[in-house]
Every structure is written in C-alpha cells, then in structure tokens.
Design a protein around this motif. Structure first.
Motif, PDB file in Angstrom:
ATOM      1  N   GLY A 237       0.808  -1.214   0.000  1.00  0.00           N
ATOM      2  CA  GLY A 237       0.000   0.000   0.000  1.00  0.00           C
ATOM      3  C   GLY A 237       0.837   1.258   0.000  1.00  0.00           C
ATOM      4  N   LEU A 238       2.014   1.204   0.606  1.00  0.00           N
ATOM      5  CA  LEU A 238       2.904   2.364   0.585  1.00  0.00           C
ATOM      6  C   LEU A 238       3.430   2.649  -0.814  1.00  0.00           C
ATOM      7  N   VAL A 239       3.608   1.602  -1.612  1.00  0.00           N
ATOM      8  CA  VAL A 239       4.181   1.767  -2.951  1.00  0.00           C
ATOM      9  C   VAL A 239       3.088   2.011  -3.984  1.00  0.00           C
ATOM     10  N   ASN A 240       2.147   1.102  -4.094  1.00  0.00           N
ATOM     11  CA  ASN A 240       1.053   1.224  -5.060  1.00  0.00           C
ATOM     12  C   ASN A 240      -0.141   0.462  -4.503  1.00  0.00           C
ATOM     13  N   SER A 241      -1.057   1.175  -3.869  1.00  0.00           N
ATOM     14  CA  SER A 241      -2.166   0.522  -3.165  1.00  0.00           C
ATOM     15  C   SER A 241      -3.107  -0.200  -4.121  1.00  0.00           C
ATOM     16  N   GLU A 242      -3.301   0.347  -5.329  1.00  0.00           N
ATOM     17  CA  GLU A 242      -4.202  -0.307  -6.285  1.00  0.00           C
ATOM     18  C   GLU A 242      -3.649  -1.674  -6.704  1.00  0.00           C
ATOM     19  N   ALA A 243      -2.357  -1.720  -7.035  1.00  0.00           N
ATOM     20  CA  ALA A 243      -1.731  -2.987  -7.408  1.00  0.00           C
ATOM     21  C   ALA A 243      -1.740  -3.957  -6.237  1.00  0.00           C
ATOM     22  N   ASN A 265      -7.087  -6.954   4.743  1.00  0.00           N
ATOM     23  CA  ASN A 265      -5.846  -6.587   4.066  1.00  0.00           C
ATOM     24  C   ASN A 265      -6.060  -5.514   3.007  1.00  0.00           C
ATOM     25  N   ILE A 266      -7.243  -5.455   2.419  1.00  0.00           N
ATOM     26  CA  ILE A 266      -7.558  -4.329   1.534  1.00  0.00           C
ATOM     27  C   ILE A 266      -7.580  -3.034   2.346  1.00  0.00           C
ATOM     28  N   ILE A 267      -8.158  -3.085   3.532  1.00  0.00           N
ATOM     29  CA  ILE A 267      -8.178  -1.908   4.404  1.00  0.00           C
ATOM     30  C   ILE A 267      -6.754  -1.565   4.861  1.00  0.00           C
ATOM     31  N   THR A 268      -5.920  -2.594   5.086  1.00  0.00           N
ATOM     32  CA  THR A 268      -4.516  -2.344   5.469  1.00  0.00           C
ATOM     33  C   THR A 268      -3.782  -1.585   4.372  1.00  0.00           C
ATOM     34  N   ALA A 269      -3.938  -2.038   3.129  1.00  0.00           N
ATOM     35  CA  ALA A 269      -3.290  -1.349   2.009  1.00  0.00           C
ATOM     36  C   ALA A 269      -3.812   0.073   1.862  1.00  0.00           C
ATOM     37  N   THR A 270      -5.103   0.238   2.068  1.00  0.00           N
ATOM     38  CA  THR A 270      -5.705   1.572   1.969  1.00  0.00           C
ATOM     39  C   THR A 270      -5.179   2.499   3.050  1.00  0.00           C
ATOM     40  N   THR A 271      -5.089   1.999   4.280  1.00  0.00           N
ATOM     41  CA  THR A 271      -4.583   2.810   5.394  1.00  0.00           C
ATOM     42  C   THR A 271      -3.123   3.187   5.171  1.00  0.00           C
ATOM     43  N   THR A 304      -5.783  16.908  10.986  1.00  0.00           N
ATOM     44  CA  THR A 304      -6.750  16.181  11.808  1.00  0.00           C
ATOM     45  C   THR A 304      -7.568  15.196  10.975  1.00  0.00           C
ATOM     46  N   SER A 305      -7.970  15.608   9.777  1.00  0.00           N
ATOM     47  CA  SER A 305      -8.776  14.719   8.935  1.00  0.00           C
ATOM     48  C   SER A 305      -7.976  13.505   8.478  1.00  0.00           C
ATOM     49  N   TYR A 306      -6.707  13.717   8.128  1.00  0.00           N
ATOM     50  CA  TYR A 306      -5.869  12.602   7.716  1.00  0.00           C
ATOM     51  C   TYR A 306      -5.690  11.612   8.864  1.00  0.00           C
ATOM     52  N   MET A 307      -5.426  12.134  10.064  1.00  0.00           N
ATOM     53  CA  MET A 307      -5.243  11.263  11.209  1.00  0.00           C
ATOM     54  C   MET A 307      -6.536  10.517  11.548  1.00  0.00           C
ATOM     55  N   ALA A 308      -7.677  11.178  11.378  1.00  0.00           N
ATOM     56  CA  ALA A 308      -8.961  10.516  11.637  1.00  0.00           C
ATOM     57  C   ALA A 308      -9.170   9.353  10.671  1.00  0.00           C
ATOM     58  N   SER A 309      -8.848   9.565   9.396  1.00  0.00           N
ATOM     59  CA  SER A 309      -8.971   8.488   8.405  1.00  0.00           C
ATOM     60  C   SER A 309      -8.030   7.336   8.721  1.00  0.00           C
ATOM     61  N   ALA A 310      -6.792   7.667   9.108  1.00  0.00           N
ATOM     62  CA  ALA A 310      -5.816   6.630   9.430  1.00  0.00           C
ATOM     63  C   ALA A 310      -6.250   5.827  10.651  1.00  0.00           C
ATOM     64  N   LEU A 311      -6.744   6.499  11.678  1.00  0.00           N
ATOM     65  CA  LEU A 311      -7.200   5.792  12.877  1.00  0.00           C
ATOM     66  C   LEU A 311      -8.432   4.939  12.578  1.00  0.00           C
ATOM     67  N   ALA A 312      -9.325   5.449  11.743  1.00  0.00           N
ATOM     68  CA  ALA A 312     -10.495   4.656  11.353  1.00  0.00           C
ATOM     69  C   ALA A 312     -10.059   3.384  10.634  1.00  0.00           C
ATOM     70  N   GLY A 313      -9.080   3.526   9.746  1.00  0.00           N
ATOM     71  CA  GLY A 313      -8.553   2.355   9.050  1.00  0.00           C
ATOM     72  C   GLY A 313      -7.942   1.351  10.004  1.00  0.00           C
ATOM     73  N   TYR A 314      -7.205   1.852  10.996  1.00  0.00           N
ATOM     74  CA  TYR A 314      -6.547   0.968  11.963  1.00  0.00           C
ATOM     75  C   TYR A 314      -7.573   0.148  12.741  1.00  0.00           C
ATOM     76  N   PHE A 315      -8.625   0.777  13.226  1.00  0.00           N
ATOM     77  CA  PHE A 315      -9.631   0.054  14.016  1.00  0.00           C
ATOM     78  C   PHE A 315     -10.436  -0.911  13.143  1.00  0.00           C
ATOM     79  N   LEU A 316     -10.668  -0.530  11.891  1.00  0.00           N
ATOM     80  CA  LEU A 316     -11.381  -1.437  10.987  1.00  0.00           C
ATOM     81  C   LEU A 316     -10.545  -2.667  10.659  1.00  0.00           C
ATOM     82  N   ILE A 317      -9.239  -2.493  10.578  1.00  0.00           N
ATOM     83  CA  ILE A 317      -8.351  -3.643  10.356  1.00  0.00           C
ATOM     84  C   ILE A 317      -8.484  -4.636  11.507  1.00  0.00           C
ATOM     85  N   LYS A 318      -8.480  -4.113  12.725  1.00  0.00           N
ATOM     86  CA  LYS A 318      -8.599  -4.972  13.899  1.00  0.00           C
ATOM     87  C   LYS A 318      -9.933  -5.715  13.912  1.00  0.00           C
TER      88      LYS A 318
END
Length: 457
Positions: A237-243, A265-271, A304-318
């Motif tokens: 996801g850090l390199v190319n999330s779509e691939a 894992n799709i959510i992991t790549a997205t986060t 703040t919005s970026y961090m909110a999206s990242a935290l949402a992704g983290y909890f959804l992964i769990k």
C-alpha cells in the motif's frame, strides 16, 4: 628525514618491492577462497558433496602464486639476457594445470566423487594469480571476494532451487522478459494520438508493478503462510495501493481463504496509502511554503482529517482480520496456481485507463473548478500524481496552498474509494465487496469532508 624519504621512494619504485606485493596479494586472493573450502570441510563437508579432504588455504594460495609467477618471471629473466627462460612461465602454467587435473582424477577414481566445484575454484585461483601478475590488484581482490561469497552461499542457492517449482521459475522469467526486453521501449513518455492523456510509460509501469506485487505476495504467503499477507498489504500500500489490492484479492481467491482476510488486508493497504499521502503532502507543503501561505486553521483541519482516516482504518483492520489457525508445515500454496495472472493485471489496467480518460474529460469541462474536479476524479487514478501536480501549480503561483490542500484531501478520498473498483476487477467475491464498501466510506469520509470545507473557506 629527507634521506629516509629518498630511501622510501627508491624502495617503492624498485622491482623487488613490486614483486613482493604481487607475491603477498596473489597468496591472499587464493587463500581467501581456500579459507571457505576449509570451513566447508568442517561444517558443510557432507552437504557439499566433498567425500575427501578438499584443498585449503595453503593449496589455493600456492596455486594463485603460481599464476602470478607465470606473468612476473619472464620479465625478470629477460633482464638477465636469457630470453629462452620465458619457457619457465609455460612450465609453471603447465605444472599448475597438471596439479588441478591430478586432483580431479584422484576425486573421480579414488574417492569416487564427481563434484567439480573445488577444481573450478582452483582454476579460478590460478586465474586470479595471473591478474595479480598483470598488476590488476583491485580486480583480482574483488573477484576473490565474489567467488568466495558464491561458494559460501552454494547450499542456500541449492535449497532455493529445490523450493521453486518450474511454474514459479517460468513466471519469474516471463516477468524478466517484460521488464528487461520491453522496458527500454517505455523509457520516454509517449502519449496516445487521440486523447493525448494516456501515457504508455505509466500504463507499462502500472502493469509491471501488479505482476511484481503478485509474485512477491505469492512467495511471502508460500513461505510464511496467510499471515504474511498483512505485511505485504501494508508495504504494498505504501508503494502502489491499487496494485496491492489486486494481488491481495487474487491470493485470497486462489487459496480459498476467509473473506475477512481479504477485507482486512484491503483496508490495510488503503490505510498505508493514507499514511503515504499525508507524508507526501507535508513534504510538498514544506517545499512550496515560499510560494504561498496557508492559515493555521486550514492546516489543522488538514492534519486532523488525515489522522482521523488513518485511525479509522486501523480500528477497521482490527475488526476485519480473523486469525487463521494453521499448523506449521501444513499450509501449502496450490501447486498448479501460477504466481502471476496476466488476465487480472490487464483488467486492472483497463480500469486504470477508463478512469484516466474520465478524469481528463471532467477536468476540461469545468473551467475554473477544474482543479477541484480533477482532484476528485484524478484520485481515482493516482492520488500521489495529483498531489505532485497541484503543488507544482502552487510553486508557479497558479493556485493557493489552501486549494492544494483541499485537492490533496479530495484526491485521497477518491483513492480510498477506488479500491472497490480494483477489487471488483480482480474478481473479489460479492461478500467481500459488500463488506469493504461501508468500511472504505468510513475511512474516506473525514478527508472528503475536510477537503470540501477547506475548498469553500
């Protein structure tokens, strides 16, 4: 003091010193190879196939010295007026080759061992001695280190060869042909003659990245099991999330894993992509800070919005990822499954092209609002490319930093949602698509709202 310097200079230029250096170095380059053979004698003797005691430090060192003497002796004897003594070098070479042949005969007929690694290493040591005699010190030392390294990893190479199946090896060759044979044709940027927006170099890179990611993900899972997909998802996801998403769906489908593994894992790549975009945007803000200014309020909303999206992704992964209880050694990748799928890569490429054309059309159709509209639709294709583009406009004074921040947020939101399209193109099951829709919306919502808010400030 001056006398000492003169003596040292005379000594440094003397033939005797040159000969001494060649003797020492020739022994060293051969002895280094012999040292590895001696270590093999004690720790890897049976696995290396050495039935007897192989030559060691002294034998390899002396063989290398013989090679050095083949070159250094003729000039020495010619100075004395004995041209006929040049035959000494021929005799020395013949003597060295004879020793190696006798050793190989001994291995074949006495100890009944058909291995050729050590005789080849002896011939290479002799050749390195020749290089030292010619004064090619750096080349000889470098070759000695490389040869020793290759001998030391011989068993690991053999294990790798046994580990890779023929289909896997063939897939690696196919990727190599695509990269190294066709790659030179895509070095320059070439655009389509109709729309003038489709960059064939970009399409080629995207296609190759999907293939490489598929191959890497296949072997990670083969070595470590399904748990390895999560690590692959994050770094992919850090390199190319779509691939990365395309590769994740394919791996999960081919191994018939639980759908929550694909979702998580799709959510992991997205986060991981969200983290990458915030870092990239912050770097671009620092690089263009002299070309404009942004309010603290807008900047805080952005972070703040970026961090909110990242935290949402983290909890959804769990919430999504389930543990897979597989006994060690029981997990196997299907033997007939190829590591790469060209049909899936082509489908993803077609989705990429379609979104690129749509983005261009919308951008050209909305005049002054084109930047924001291109952010929304351009993020479907490549959020990082759009971030670079809008901050390039900031650097030349075409737009403000606030507009660039809004564009980066809107593009990231679109890049989050486009995972649904690529998962569908890769053949994700309906249950997977249903689960990721609402999760992607949750992750995208903070950045999309913040982007719209900054745009109207």
């Amino acid at each position: 003091m001056q006398a000492c310097i003169e003596i040292y200079g005379a000594l440094a230029n003397s033939d005797q010193l040159q000969l001494l250096i060649k003797i020492i170095l020739s022994f060293f380059v051969g002895a280094l190879i012999g040292l590895e053979r001696e270590k093999a004698r004690s720790s890897l003797l049976k696995e290396e196939g050495e039935a007897g005691i192989p030559p060691g430090v002294r034998s390899f060192g002396f063989i290398s010295m013989l090679g050095s003497f083949v070159i250094t002796i003729p000039p020495m004897v010619s100075v004395l007026g004995y041209e006929e003594f040049k035959i000494v070098s021929v005799l020395l070479a013949f003597f060295a080759v004879t020793l190696i042949l006798l050793y190989e005969i001994y291995r074949l007929f006495v100890i009944k061992d058909s291995g050729v690694t050590t005789p080849i290493a002896l011939m290479l040591s002799f050749t390195l001695g020749l290089l030292i005699g010619l004064g090619r010190f750096i080349e000889a030392i470098a070759a000695s280190v490389f040869i020793t390294f290759m001998l030391a990893i011989k068993l690991r190479i053999e294990a790798l060869i046994k580990f890779i199946t023929y289909e896997e090896f063939l897939s690696a060759l196919e990727i190599g042909i695509i990269v190294f044979l066709f790659g030179p044709f895509f070095v320059k940027d070439v655009y389509d003659p109709i729309f003038h927006v489709i960059n064939f170099k970009t399409l080629y890179v995207f296609f190759v990245v999907i293939l490489i990611f598929s191959y890497m993900g296949y072997f990670l899972v083969k070595i470590k099991g399904p748990q390895a997909i999560q690590y692959f998802s994050f770094f992919g996801g850090l390199v190319n999330s779509e691939a990365a998403v395309v590769s994740i769906v394919r791996l999960v489908n081919s191994m018939n894993l639980h759908e929550n593994i694909a979702v998580g894992n799709i959510i992991t790549a997205t986060t991981a992509m969200v983290f990458r975009n915030i870092v990239l945007t912050l770097i671009m803000v620092l690089m263009t800070i002299g070309a404009g200014s942004t309010s603290i309020h807008a900047f805080m909303v952005f972070v703040t919005s970026y961090m909110a999206s990242a935290l949402a992704g983290y909890f959804l992964i769990k919430l999504s990822i389930v543990s897979v209880a597989i006994e060690p050694g029981k997990f196997k990748v299907p033997a007939l499954e190829k590591p790469v799928s060209y049909s899936i890569a082509l489908k993803a490429l077609l989705v990429f092209v379609a979104m690129l054309i749509a983005t261009t059309y919308i951008t050209l159709s909305f005049g002054e609002l084109g930047v924001l509209f291109s952010s929304i639709f351009g993020g479907l294709v490549s959020a990082e490319a759009l971030i670079f583009t809008v901050f390039s406009l900031v650097s030349v004074g075409k737009i403000t930093i606030n507009t660039a921040l809004a564009s980066a947020l809107l593009a990231t939101g679109s890049a989050i949602l486009n995972k649904l399209l690529f998962a569908h193109a890769a053949g994700a099951k309906k249950i997977i698509l249903k689960k990721i829709i609402w999760q992607l919306l949750i992750i995208a919502l903070p950045v999309e709202l913040a982007g719209a808010y900054i745009a109207v400030m």
